[in-house]
Enzyme design. Structure first.
Site, PDB file in Angstrom:
ATOM      1  N   SER A  98       0.799  -1.166   0.012  1.00  0.00           N
ATOM      2  CA  SER A  98       0.089  -0.040   0.101  1.00  0.00           C
ATOM      3  C   SER A  98       0.732   1.167  -0.102  1.00  0.00           C
ATOM      4  O   SER A  98       2.066   1.473   0.364  1.00  0.00           O
ATOM      5  CB  SER A  98      -0.883   0.027   1.276  1.00  0.00           C
ATOM      6  OG  SER A  98      -1.605   1.216   1.364  1.00  0.00           O
ATOM      7  N   TYR A 122      -2.900   0.407  10.608  1.00  0.00           N
ATOM      8  CA  TYR A 122      -2.872  -0.291   9.185  1.00  0.00           C
ATOM      9  C   TYR A 122      -1.625  -0.034   8.580  1.00  0.00           C
ATOM     10  O   TYR A 122      -0.916  -0.967   7.597  1.00  0.00           O
ATOM     11  CB  TYR A 122      -4.146   0.082   8.489  1.00  0.00           C
ATOM     12  CG  TYR A 122      -4.211  -0.181   7.102  1.00  0.00           C
ATOM     13  CD1 TYR A 122      -4.626  -1.666   6.633  1.00  0.00           C
ATOM     14  CD2 TYR A 122      -3.939   0.598   6.085  1.00  0.00           C
ATOM     15  CE1 TYR A 122      -4.698  -2.054   5.433  1.00  0.00           C
ATOM     16  CE2 TYR A 122      -3.821   0.107   4.813  1.00  0.00           C
ATOM     17  CZ  TYR A 122      -4.309  -0.993   4.473  1.00  0.00           C
ATOM     18  OH  TYR A 122      -4.056  -1.380   3.068  1.00  0.00           O
TER      19      TYR A 122
END
Length: 231
Positions: free
Chosen positions: A140, A152
């Site tokens: 990501s 995250y």
């Protein structure tokens, strides 16, 4: 025939979002796909859309290493080969940052995003070495930039580290490793549609681009972001 005809691609987190979009595009490109996720109903619906001659479903909990080993065994019993792995399974976090987010959500992210990816590697790498295949991981942009209070983001930094580490481990084996690093994607991760975000198909095209390269080309990272909105 395409160069990909009869080649086998395993996708974890395949029941929706990026995984499902990648499966659809991979079948169009001539791949045989093996779809792995927890949701049996969603997997079977996707197999019906893609055709049983092109796709098979395996229900798996990526946080269970023995489950992933059984997944590979089932795959090999049908296909006898594995040419590419897309370690894509992942979950998002909950609001609150390090001072307020539920600690249970952290445990889930570590187990799925980090250990789940690592278990996929452990279960499949010996087979990928035999085929001199291709390993792809869903990282990501959050694993490349600091996001305030985001576990995250921390989990995706770990995925980036896994990608770098396994690439060095596999150097000289013929196995290529690619980190796919999308920005915001409008997927079931989010409860409401996002403004100025990528679609799962945008990311899937990136995956297929990496897979389509000749053996002499080793794409290390592909970061894909939505074009900034026109002001």
């Amino acid at each position: 025939m395409n160069d990909t005809d009869n080649k086998v691609l395993l996708i974890t987190g395949a029941s929706s979002g990026i995984g499902a979009a990648t499966a659809r595009m991979a079948v169009e490109a001539g791949w045989q796909v093996v779809l792995a996720a927890r949701s049996e109903d969603k997997l079977q619906k996707l197999v019906q859309k893609l055709g049983e001659e092109h796709a098979m479903a395996i229900t798996v909990d990526v946080t269970d290493y023995e489950d992933q080993r059984a997944m590979l065994k089932t795959l090999l019993e049908r296909h006898g080969r594995l040419d590419a792995v897309f370690a894509n399974a992942g979950v998002g976090g909950e609001p609150g940052g390090f001072s307020g987010a539920p600690v249970e959500s952290w445990e889930t992210m570590v187990n799925v995003n980090i250990l789940g990816a690592a278990y996929t590697l452990r279960a499949t790498l010996d087979t990928l070495k035999q085929s001199q295949g291709h390993l792809l991981l869903t990282g990501s942009v959050a694993g490349r930039r600091t996001l305030a209070g985001s576990m995250y983001s921390a989990s995706k930094w770990a995925v980036s580290a896994i990608g770098y580490g396994v690439r060095e481990e596999l150097r000289g084996t013929g196995v290529r490793v690619t980190l796919i690093e999308p920005g915001p994607v409008d997927t079931p991760f989010f409860d409401e549609p996002m403004d100025n975000s990528l679609t799962p198909e945008d990311v899937a095209r990136t995956v297929l681009f990496a897979l389509s390269q000749p053996k002499t080309v080793d794409i290390h990272e592909l970061m894909v972001l939505p074009t900034p909105a026109v002001e």
